[in-house]
Design an enzyme around this catalytic site. Sequence first.
Site, short mmCIF file in Angstrom:
data_model
loop_
_atom_site.label_atom_id
_atom_site.label_comp_id
_atom_site.label_asym_id
_atom_site.label_seq_id
_atom_site.Cartn_x
_atom_site.Cartn_y
_atom_site.Cartn_z
N ALA A 96 0.90 -1.41 0.14
CA ALA A 96 -0.01 0.07 0.07
C ALA A 96 0.87 1.34 -0.03
O ALA A 96 0.48 2.36 -0.54
CB ALA A 96 -0.85 -0.14 1.23
N PHE A 151 -6.37 1.35 2.54
CA PHE A 151 -7.71 1.06 3.21
C PHE A 151 -7.49 0.01 4.27
O PHE A 151 -8.28 -0.53 4.91
CB PHE A 151 -8.65 0.55 2.17
CG PHE A 151 -8.57 -1.04 1.87
CD1 PHE A 151 -9.64 -1.80 2.46
CD2 PHE A 151 -7.68 -1.62 0.93
CE1 PHE A 151 -9.65 -3.08 1.97
CE2 PHE A 151 -7.84 -2.79 0.76
CZ PHE A 151 -8.76 -3.68 1.09
N ARG A 152 -6.22 -0.50 4.75
CA ARG A 152 -5.89 -1.16 6.06
C ARG A 152 -5.71 -0.10 7.29
O ARG A 152 -6.40 -0.25 8.44
CB ARG A 152 -4.77 -2.03 5.98
CG ARG A 152 -5.07 -3.24 5.25
CD ARG A 152 -3.95 -4.19 5.31
NE ARG A 152 -3.98 -4.60 6.75
CZ ARG A 152 -4.56 -5.51 7.24
NH1 ARG A 152 -5.67 -5.90 6.41
NH2 ARG A 152 -4.61 -5.78 8.25
N VAL A 168 -3.95 -3.20 -6.10
CA VAL A 168 -5.03 -3.72 -6.86
C VAL A 168 -5.25 -2.90 -8.04
O VAL A 168 -6.15 -2.69 -8.89
CB VAL A 168 -6.28 -4.11 -6.23
CG1 VAL A 168 -6.27 -5.31 -5.50
CG2 VAL A 168 -7.12 -2.96 -5.59
N ASP A 169 -4.63 -1.53 -7.96
CA ASP A 169 -4.88 -0.36 -8.68
C ASP A 169 -4.07 -0.43 -10.13
O ASP A 169 -4.40 0.50 -10.87
CB ASP A 169 -4.42 0.71 -8.16
CG ASP A 169 -3.07 0.61 -7.24
OD1 ASP A 169 -2.05 0.33 -8.13
OD2 ASP A 169 -2.82 1.25 -6.29
N HIS A 175 -3.29 -9.71 -4.84
CA HIS A 175 -4.48 -9.41 -4.33
C HIS A 175 -5.67 -9.20 -5.53
O HIS A 175 -6.46 -8.45 -5.12
CB HIS A 175 -4.51 -8.34 -3.34
CG HIS A 175 -3.77 -8.84 -2.07
ND1 HIS A 175 -3.67 -7.85 -1.27
CD2 HIS A 175 -3.48 -10.05 -1.67
CE1 HIS A 175 -2.87 -8.66 -0.18
NE2 HIS A 175 -2.78 -9.90 -0.28
N CYS A 200 -18.49 -11.80 -12.78
CA CYS A 200 -19.86 -12.34 -12.12
C CYS A 200 -19.42 -13.35 -10.89
O CYS A 200 -18.51 -14.08 -11.07
CB CYS A 200 -20.65 -13.23 -12.81
SG CYS A 200 -22.03 -13.70 -11.99
#
Length: 233
Positions: free
Chosen positions: A22, A33-34, A101-102, A117, A125
Amino acid sequence: MTNELLSEWLQSSNSTVILTGAGMSTESGVPDFRSTSGWWKNIDPRTVATTEALAQNYSLFHEFYKMRIENLEKVAPHEGHQILADWEKRGIVSLVATQNVDGFHQLAGSQRVEELHGSIRSIRCHRCEKAAPIESFLHKESCVHCGGKLRPNVVLFGENLPQVSWNNAMEAIRAAELVLVIGTSLEVYPVNQLPMMTKGKTAYINLDIAHHAVQFDLTIEGKVKEVLQQLPL
Ligand SMILES: [Zn+2]
């Protein structure tokens, strides 16, 4: 002094794996976000990024990821990402494994990237696993094939890591002569086990190295971008 030593190691290593977290993205303006609980609606994101929320509180789940996807349009890779991509082109780096994840490493030009991740930039879906356009997710549509719920291709709490990416990263780290860990607090299992799987040298760049300094052969405390810019390479 440590800067020179790390540069020497990077130049002499025949296979170097970079592991990022991160801290790499927060310097681009992506919220971590952690560590910053309560930054969004006073809800701990760890309770939203879960399979339970997807199943039982889809509106909140959807709103959270819609906000994160829309946020990505306001941020971009920084010079640190570009330095790592440049290292790959120059043969200094064999692989980047990331917890982020970006997709910033790829946007900056890195080609050999394992996303441990997953990626927030693609949608599938949850039921039939077929891919869907990101716009369908943003408009909160259902899967056109089965009516299931759409979701980003990220690893939610309660899910397994993508096996192929995990194995590729693990094998590369095992065989590496140098593993350089950048911008992660190493709190998330099992990714935090990866650096110690190598027989090669280990180095760590982070804003706060206090909890992990003894695990690494070399540590540099500081902002990721500044440390990478200052390496004499
Ligand atoms: Zn479906």
